[in-house]
Design an enzyme around this catalytic site. Structure first.
Site, short mmCIF file in Angstrom:
data_model
loop_
_atom_site.label_atom_id
_atom_site.label_comp_id
_atom_site.label_asym_id
_atom_site.label_seq_id
_atom_site.Cartn_x
_atom_site.Cartn_y
_atom_site.Cartn_z
N GLU A 47 23.55 -49.78 -25.04
CA GLU A 47 22.63 -50.10 -26.12
C GLU A 47 23.18 -51.34 -26.81
O GLU A 47 24.36 -51.36 -27.19
CB GLU A 47 22.55 -48.92 -27.11
CG GLU A 47 21.53 -49.20 -28.19
CD GLU A 47 21.35 -48.06 -29.18
OE1 GLU A 47 21.92 -46.97 -28.97
OE2 GLU A 47 20.63 -48.27 -30.16
N ARG A 274 34.69 -38.73 -21.04
CA ARG A 274 34.78 -40.04 -21.66
C ARG A 274 36.24 -40.43 -21.89
O ARG A 274 37.13 -39.59 -21.85
CB ARG A 274 33.97 -40.13 -22.95
CG ARG A 274 34.25 -39.10 -24.00
CD ARG A 274 33.15 -39.07 -25.05
NE ARG A 274 33.05 -40.30 -25.81
CZ ARG A 274 31.92 -40.99 -25.95
NH1 ARG A 274 30.81 -40.57 -25.41
NH2 ARG A 274 31.91 -42.09 -26.68
N LYS A 284 31.15 -46.64 -31.90
CA LYS A 284 30.64 -47.97 -32.23
C LYS A 284 30.33 -48.09 -33.72
O LYS A 284 30.50 -49.14 -34.30
CB LYS A 284 29.39 -48.28 -31.40
CG LYS A 284 29.71 -48.80 -30.01
CD LYS A 284 28.52 -49.52 -29.39
CE LYS A 284 27.57 -48.52 -28.77
NZ LYS A 284 26.59 -49.15 -27.87
P1 ATP Z 1 26.13 -44.73 -29.13
O1 ATP Z 1 26.74 -43.75 -30.03
O2 ATP Z 1 25.59 -45.92 -29.83
O3 ATP Z 1 25.21 -44.16 -28.08
P2 ATP Z 1 27.85 -45.29 -26.91
O4 ATP Z 1 29.28 -45.68 -27.00
O5 ATP Z 1 27.47 -44.07 -26.16
O6 ATP Z 1 27.39 -45.28 -28.38
P3 ATP Z 1 26.11 -46.82 -25.19
O7 ATP Z 1 25.77 -48.23 -25.31
O8 ATP Z 1 25.00 -45.84 -25.20
O9 ATP Z 1 27.09 -46.54 -26.36
O10 ATP Z 1 27.03 -46.60 -23.93
C1 ATP Z 1 26.71 -47.06 -22.65
C2 ATP Z 1 27.36 -46.19 -21.62
O11 ATP Z 1 28.77 -46.14 -21.81
C3 ATP Z 1 26.86 -44.75 -21.69
O12 ATP Z 1 26.45 -44.36 -20.40
C4 ATP Z 1 28.04 -43.95 -22.13
O13 ATP Z 1 28.07 -42.70 -21.50
C5 ATP Z 1 29.23 -44.82 -21.74
N1 ATP Z 1 30.34 -44.62 -22.67
C6 ATP Z 1 30.32 -44.79 -23.99
N2 ATP Z 1 31.50 -44.47 -24.55
C7 ATP Z 1 32.32 -44.09 -23.52
C8 ATP Z 1 33.68 -43.66 -23.44
N3 ATP Z 1 34.45 -43.55 -24.53
N4 ATP Z 1 34.18 -43.37 -22.22
C9 ATP Z 1 33.41 -43.49 -21.12
N5 ATP Z 1 32.13 -43.90 -21.13
C10 ATP Z 1 31.58 -44.20 -22.32
#
Ligand code: ATP
Ligand code: MG
Length: 571
Positions: A47, A274, A284
């Site tokens: 996002e 994660r 974020k």
């Molecule tokens: P938000 O809370 O804004 O959704 P987010 O960190 O999940 O934050 P995204 O942009 O939706 O942000 O993340 C993109 C991809 O990265 C998603 O598929 C998510 O699963 C993955 N992702 C996010 N944080 C992690 C993490 N700490 N470890 C592994 N993958 C992650």
């Protein structure tokens, strides 16, 4: 929660004898079965509401990496379904960071907003089939009717509204006739389902902020659960890999996708744990807060876990990939030690970084028996790990800079550095014997005196007389000043997210130390290039910071030399 040796073993269990992790094995099995016509297409769906952090790297290394490994393709899709928080600045930064790690989406750059028309049409179809309705309750009322995991929810009073009325209201929601928050479109599924996500989930909400791509064309925006699986489907994605928090969403993913898919092609969702890192945060929202409140210098502050922060700190793509590979992909949540990441960068830079001499906290050393006006050139290994890289010259003369910490007038027993009456070697040069020092009125040492032994020059036959200490040094007359920024953990506690209260109070107040008058050798001063990595002899690994200008050199300390992780694993 900390990743310990037991969990390291679990990682191995989830990696099979072919060296595949469990996701890669599932992909391999699907391909072997000829699912989706034997196609592999993954996607990374950020996002654009913040910069990527190392957790995202774990995700996209999986997405792009698996495509690479099995001859598939990986899409980059911006999940731009919330115009209130998104920005093109983030889009550009995200692209840059993925490229930095060596991945490319080629012509497969997509936006969820590209699918707004198809998603809208699907919503209309679901309304017509009696599978969706417009709810006029407030979000509080809707939440209050949700029930609990053990108690069923209650039906909305608008649930059985006639189809025509739903169609009319949804259309008018999108025309902007109603206020934000006054209505939502909900899927009509089952308010008693044991999976809470099935209790008539919200499909669309009203947002009147213009979208950075579609302008004010739309006034309704799809929720994640209604957008994600369908976007996968529209793009031809076969494997939608995400993190474990989406496990409970998977049945809903399948429910909506089934409205479109058939046996010939259907995307599937697979989840992994994660990445969480000690002494930092990955949210974020929290990272944005640190930036907006000036608690760090920006998204690329070298203390941040963002990819641009790590890059500025001197981390390399190879080290980040090595770390991700070591922690692996599992089905268990874990807290990963930052020391393991540091181990990876240290190992990488030990192999790659050129060795140079820098004195960060200088004091003058005068060799009283060395001829005034004389200069010699000493030759230093560029990298003992790569003898083919040769040596470079470093001037040596009567006045040198050494570290203040390397001198003590009245040292404790095992001090093998400079002290009156004792000998030490100046690295790559001569053995010198300290004869005394000069102090100012406050007792600060301003000069140190020593005599050199002309017979002891490094490399000369018979010059390898043993002395206990070896010190680094820089020739005073030819040294250039530099600033060094020395970093410590961003947070003072191991797991800031586990603490109640304001996370900002957990910040480490001493995470940045600036030294203004470090002395660097001329060979280094001549080749300053932003982003280059060096090992400063005896001090650690450093990189040239983008704040550097022609007359002001700035280094960031990447990491010290001492490996706490390797020590820990030997125990
Ligand atoms: P938000 O809370 O804004 O959704 P987010 O960190 O999940 O934050 P995204 O942009 O939706 O942000 O993340 C993109 C991809 O990265 C998603 O598929 C998510 O699963 C993955 N992702 C996010 N944080 C992690 C993490 N700490 N470890 C592994 N993958 C992650
Ligand atoms: Mg997310």
């Amino acid at each position: 929660m900390t990743m310990n040796k037991e969990q390291a073993i679990n990682n191995e269990e989830l990696t099979n004898e072919n060296g595949l992790n469990f996701i890669e094995q599932e992909i391999k099995d699907d391909l072997a079965k000829g699912k989706n016509g034997g196609r592999l297409n993954t996607r990374f769906p950020p996002e654009p509401n913040g910069y990527l952090h190392i957790g995202h790297a774990k995700a996209f290394i999986m997405d792009f990496g698996a495509a690479e490994k099995f001859g598939g393709t990986c899409n980059l899709r911006f999940d731009d379904t919330n115009p209130q928080k998104e920005d093109t600045e983030y889009v550009e930064a995200i692209k840059r960071d993925i490229h930095w790690l060596g991945y490319d989406w080629e012509d497969r750059l997509y936006y969820a907003s590209d699918y707004f028309p198809q998603l809208y049409d699907l919503a209309v179809r679901l309304i017509k089939e009696g599978k969706a309705y417009v709810d006029e309750q407030t979000s509080e009322q809707i939440a209050a009717q949700k029930g609990t995991p053990t108690q069923p929810g209650q039906n909305s009073p608008f649930r059985d509204r006639p189809i025509e009325e739903n169609l009319d209201l949804f259309e008018r929601m999108n025309k902007g006739e109603f206020d934000e928050g006054s209505m939502v479109l909900r899927a009509k599924i089952d308010m008693a389902n044991s999976n809470m996500h099935f209790r008539d989930p919200i499909m669309y909400r009203i947002i009147k902020t213009p979208h950075w791509r579609t302008g004010d064309k739309w006034k309704v925006y799809p929720m994640y659960d209604f957008a994600h699986g369908q976007s996968d489907y529209f793009e031809g994605v076969t494997h939608s890999i995400c993190t474990l928090e989406f496990v409970p969403h998977r049945p809903l993913y399948e429910y909506f996708v089934n409205e479109l898919a058939d046996e010939s092609y259907c995307p599937r969702q697979i989840e992994f744990n994660r990445l969480n890192l000690t002494y930092t945060v990955m949210s974020k929202r929290k990272l944005l807060q640190l930036v907006q409140e000036g608690l760090v210098s920006g998204w690329d502050d070298p203390r941040m876990p963002t990819l641009c922060g790590l890059r500025r700190r001197g981390y390399t793509p190879a080290a980040i990939k090595d770390f991700i590979n070591r922690i692996g992909y599992t089905k268990y949540e874990a807290l990963n030690h930052i020391e393991l990441l540091e181990h990876s960068i240290r190992e990488n830079l030990n192999k790659e970084a050129t060795r140079v001499s820098v004195v960060q906290n200088p004091v003058k050393l005068i060799l009283t028996n060395y001829p005034e006006g004389q200069t010699e050139e000493m030759f230093m290994d560029n990298n003992p790990e790569k003898p083919e890289e040769g040596k470079h010259g470093m001037p040596f003369s009567r006045e040198l800079w050494i570290e203040q910490e390397d001198f003590m007038e009245n040292p404790p027993k095992k001090f093998f550095r400079m002290t009156p009456g004792k000998e030490v070697r100046l690295k790559g040069a001569y053995i010198v014997k300290c004869t005394g020092c000069k102090k100012d009125n406050d007792g600060n040492i301003t000069e140190i005196y020593a005599e050199y032994d002309p017979e002891s020059k490094s490399g000369l036959p018979g010059a390898d007389r043993k002395v206990k200490g070896t010190l680094h040094w820089v020739n005073a007359a030819t040294a250039t000043d530099a600033e060094i920024r020395d970093y410590d953990r961003l947070f003072a506690v191991e797991n800031p997210s586990a603490h109640e209260g304001d996370f900002r109070e957990l910040l480490n107040p001493d995470s940045l130390k600036i030294r203004k008058n470090a002395k660097i050798e001329p060979w280094l001063a001549e080749r300053i290039k932003v982003g280059d990595n060096y090992q400063f002899q005896r001090l650690g690994y450093y990189t040239v910071d983008p704040d550097t200008t022609p007359d002001h050199i700035v280094f960031n300390k990447t990491i010290g030399l001492k490996d706490t992780w390797a020590k820990e694993m030997k125990k």
